[in-house]
Enzyme design. Structure first.
Site, mmCIF file in Angstrom:
data_model
loop_
_atom_site.group_PDB
_atom_site.id
_atom_site.type_symbol
_atom_site.label_atom_id
_atom_site.label_comp_id
_atom_site.label_asym_id
_atom_site.label_seq_id
_atom_site.Cartn_x
_atom_site.Cartn_y
_atom_site.Cartn_z
ATOM 1 N N LYS A 1 0.814 -1.218 0.000
ATOM 2 C CA LYS A 1 0.000 0.000 0.000
ATOM 3 C C LYS A 1 0.850 1.270 0.000
ATOM 4 O O LYS A 1 0.366 2.344 -0.333
ATOM 5 C CB LYS A 1 -0.968 -0.033 1.175
ATOM 6 C CG LYS A 1 -2.034 -1.110 0.922
ATOM 7 C CD LYS A 1 -2.963 -1.320 2.080
ATOM 8 C CE LYS A 1 -4.091 -2.266 1.696
ATOM 9 N NZ LYS A 1 -3.681 -3.690 1.691
HETATM 10 C C1 LIG Z 1 -4.335 -4.763 1.052
HETATM 11 C C2 LIG Z 1 -3.531 -5.993 0.889
HETATM 12 C C3 LIG Z 1 -3.873 -6.995 -0.056
HETATM 13 C C4 LIG Z 1 -5.133 -6.923 -0.908
HETATM 14 O O1 LIG Z 1 -5.072 -5.912 -1.889
HETATM 15 P P1 LIG Z 1 -6.443 -5.400 -2.587
HETATM 16 O O2 LIG Z 1 -6.037 -4.249 -3.424
HETATM 17 O O3 LIG Z 1 -7.326 -4.998 -1.441
HETATM 18 O O4 LIG Z 1 -6.998 -6.529 -3.358
HETATM 19 C C5 LIG Z 1 -3.048 -8.104 -0.186
HETATM 20 N N1 LIG Z 1 -1.948 -8.249 0.585
HETATM 21 C C6 LIG Z 1 -1.594 -7.321 1.513
HETATM 22 C C7 LIG Z 1 -0.383 -7.562 2.338
HETATM 23 C C8 LIG Z 1 -2.355 -6.162 1.684
HETATM 24 O O5 LIG Z 1 -1.988 -5.264 2.615
#
Ligand SMILES: *Cc1c(COP(=O)(O)O)cnc(C)c1O
Length: 498
Positions: free
Chosen positions: A112
């Site tokens: 993120k």
């Molecule tokens: C948020 C997240 C995901 C999922 O991503 P999306 O965009 O919500 O599908 C997968 N792995 C980790 C470690 C995350 O923080």
């Protein structure tokens, strides 16, 4: 080369917004998500990007998707400056018969960071473009990763404040320490007694309550992936991975590449579809789920049914039953049928379930493959990949890697397979150590050291130093108190924590 892009709600073509207003608002006024019909390869030559640096690629792609944000090159450079381990931001590692795209080498060790390093700059630039002088208050409910990445992005950004709510006792000790030690005089972190859904519902109620209440000089906004400003930066690393494969001679320009994506809210994988719309030769996008397999069922049968047990797994960021960004994909795969999308979303809300027409399901299946695995399979995978390849996966990456096994077995076109890796294993040391066969009795920071002693994989410095940091945020409230807490905070001038 940028073609004018106008956004509108996925549920109503008449609710339009410039890209800067879409970034400021997050969600369209009718509850739909902002989307554009002009995301396509017209006048956009991906080949020209393949020799660019990651930041040059980001500038070109983001100028195209968010054309109303001025000085995109500066926003990208300032947003990423000194935050990632390498200039290339998201390195591609070859592991056995496939590639792992490492998206976790940013300031909070989760993927993120790629988007949340830029979103605060986008919001500041959008305020300027729209002539908005109000202070922007970001409200975020988090199951662990979004909260810290958003805090890291927004702390000390002028004209913004951020409040993060996390479930009390519901995040990993490392994740909790990451949030409660956050510095900055515009940040606030608060635990909510309850689970993630309670925190999320509480935040949604604040948005609804504040729609009818004048908050002088203040606007609320969101940092989760319903905001197009969070989705857009994620498109870039698909181009970057492709460029690396061309550079290494593994493929020729124009050849296809498959991507396997550990999925929760459907944001990461949707960004892959945007890359495809912009002309990148994307093969299949493989949607990988944990035991919460609502998307596997949907992509197989066309039935989306959230009325099912919610499982807490070792990959908590994928523990989700309502994948918000799927709404954007339904719009795109139905050829822009806003009436259909609005009806399906109403049905989901009222009945907890919907079924898409066969033509729509076929369109989705042309682009997406899918698969799921449980905690035991993910743990076995972590151990196997460590023993065989000396590569250490976190539990989210492990789910995708495991689903990639089945995909590779079925698919015979020889195109490379890229697994997206979304978190550092050191964010989940207990799960990773047990996967490697170690007995884990507690959840303390010492587990990071044990994992390091066992594997020799370096601990990210920002995680290693957490235990020395002062805890600055200690508030704990009931879920019914979220609204009054937010209003109280908004009325308070000085946010400097102890
Ligand atoms: C948020 C997240 C995901 C999922 O991503 P999306 O965009 O919500 O599908 C997968 N792995 C980790 C470690 C995350 O923080």
């Amino acid at each position: 080369m940028s073609q004018k892009i106008l956004y509108h709600s996925t549920r109503d073509r008449a609710l339009t917004a410039s890209s800067s207003r879409a970034v400021l608002e997050g969600l369209a006024p009718d509850g739909g998500l902002y989307i554009s019909d002009a995301v396509n390869a017209e006048g956009f030559d991906y080949r020209a990007l393949l020799t660019c640096t990651a930041q040059e690629m980001a500038e070109a792609i983001l100028s195209r998707l968010l054309p109303d944000l001025p000085e995109m090159g500066d926003l990208v450079r300032q947003g990423y400056a000194g935050k990632f381990e390498t200039e290339e931001l998201t390195p591609l590692a070859k592991v056995g018969d496939r590639y792992v795209l490492e998206l976790f080498r940013g300031p909070t060790s989760a993927f993120k960071d790629v988007a949340l390093s830029l979103l605060p700059r986008f919001i500041t630039a959008a305020k300027r473009a729209e002539g908005v002088t109000d202070e922007i208050v970001i409200l975020t409910a988090t199951s662990g990763d979004t909260g810290k990445a958003a805090l890291e992005g927004f702390h000390d950004v002028d004209g913004t404040k951020i409040i993060v709510f996390y479930p009390y006792g519901g995040v990993s000790p490392v994740q909790q320490a990451q949030m409660t030690t956050q510095e900055g005089n515009n940040v606030c972190v608060c635990a909510v007694r309850g689970n993630f859904d309670d925190a999320q519902t509480g935040v949604k109620n604040v948005f609804a309550a504040c729609r009818d209440r004048a908050l002088p000089g203040v606007r609320l906004s969101s940092a989760n992936s319903i905001n197009i400003g969070r989705l857009a930066p994620q498109v870039v690393y698909y181009f970057k991975a492709y460029a690396e494969l061309v550079k290494s001679g593994r493929i020729a320009t124009g050849d296809k590449v498959h991507f396997v994506v550990p999925t929760g809210n459907f944001g990461d994988i949707l960004a892959g579809y945007y890359a495809k719309l912009l002309g990148l030769p994307v093969g299949k996008l493989v949607c990988a789920s944990n035991r919460n397999d609502v998307l596997t069922e949907f992509l197989t049968t066309g039935v989306y049914d959230r009325r099912r047990p919610f499982y807490k797994t070792t990959s908590p960021s994928m523990d989700i039953l309502v994948s918000s960004n799927l709404e954007r994909m339904l719009y795109l795969a139905s050829g822009g049928d806003t009436a259909l999308v609005a009806a399906l979303m109403r049905r989901l809300n009222e009945e907890g379930r919907y079924q898409v027409p066969d033509t729509l399901l076929s369109a989705l299946q042309e682009t997406f493959a899918c698969g799921c695995c449980d905690d035991a399979q993910a743990a076995a995978l972590i151990r196997r990949v460590w023993e065989k390849e000396r590569y250490l996966c976190d539990p989210h990456t492990a789910v995708a890697y495991r689903v990639a096994d089945d995909f590779i077995e079925k698919q015979t076109d020889g195109a490379p397979v890229v697994v997206l890796s979304t978190a550092s294993p050191y964010k989940f040391p207990a799960a990773v150590l047990s996967a490697l066969g170690e007995t884990v009795a507690d959840e303390g920071f010492a587990l990071m050291d044990r994992l390091h002693d066992l594997t020799g994989v370096p601990v990210p410095p920002q995680l290693a130093s957490l235990r020395q940091k002062k805890v600055r945020h200690t508030d704990v409230i009931d879920r019914e108190e979220i609204l009054s807490y937010v209003l109280g905070k908004i009325g308070q001038k000085d946010w400097e924590a102890k």
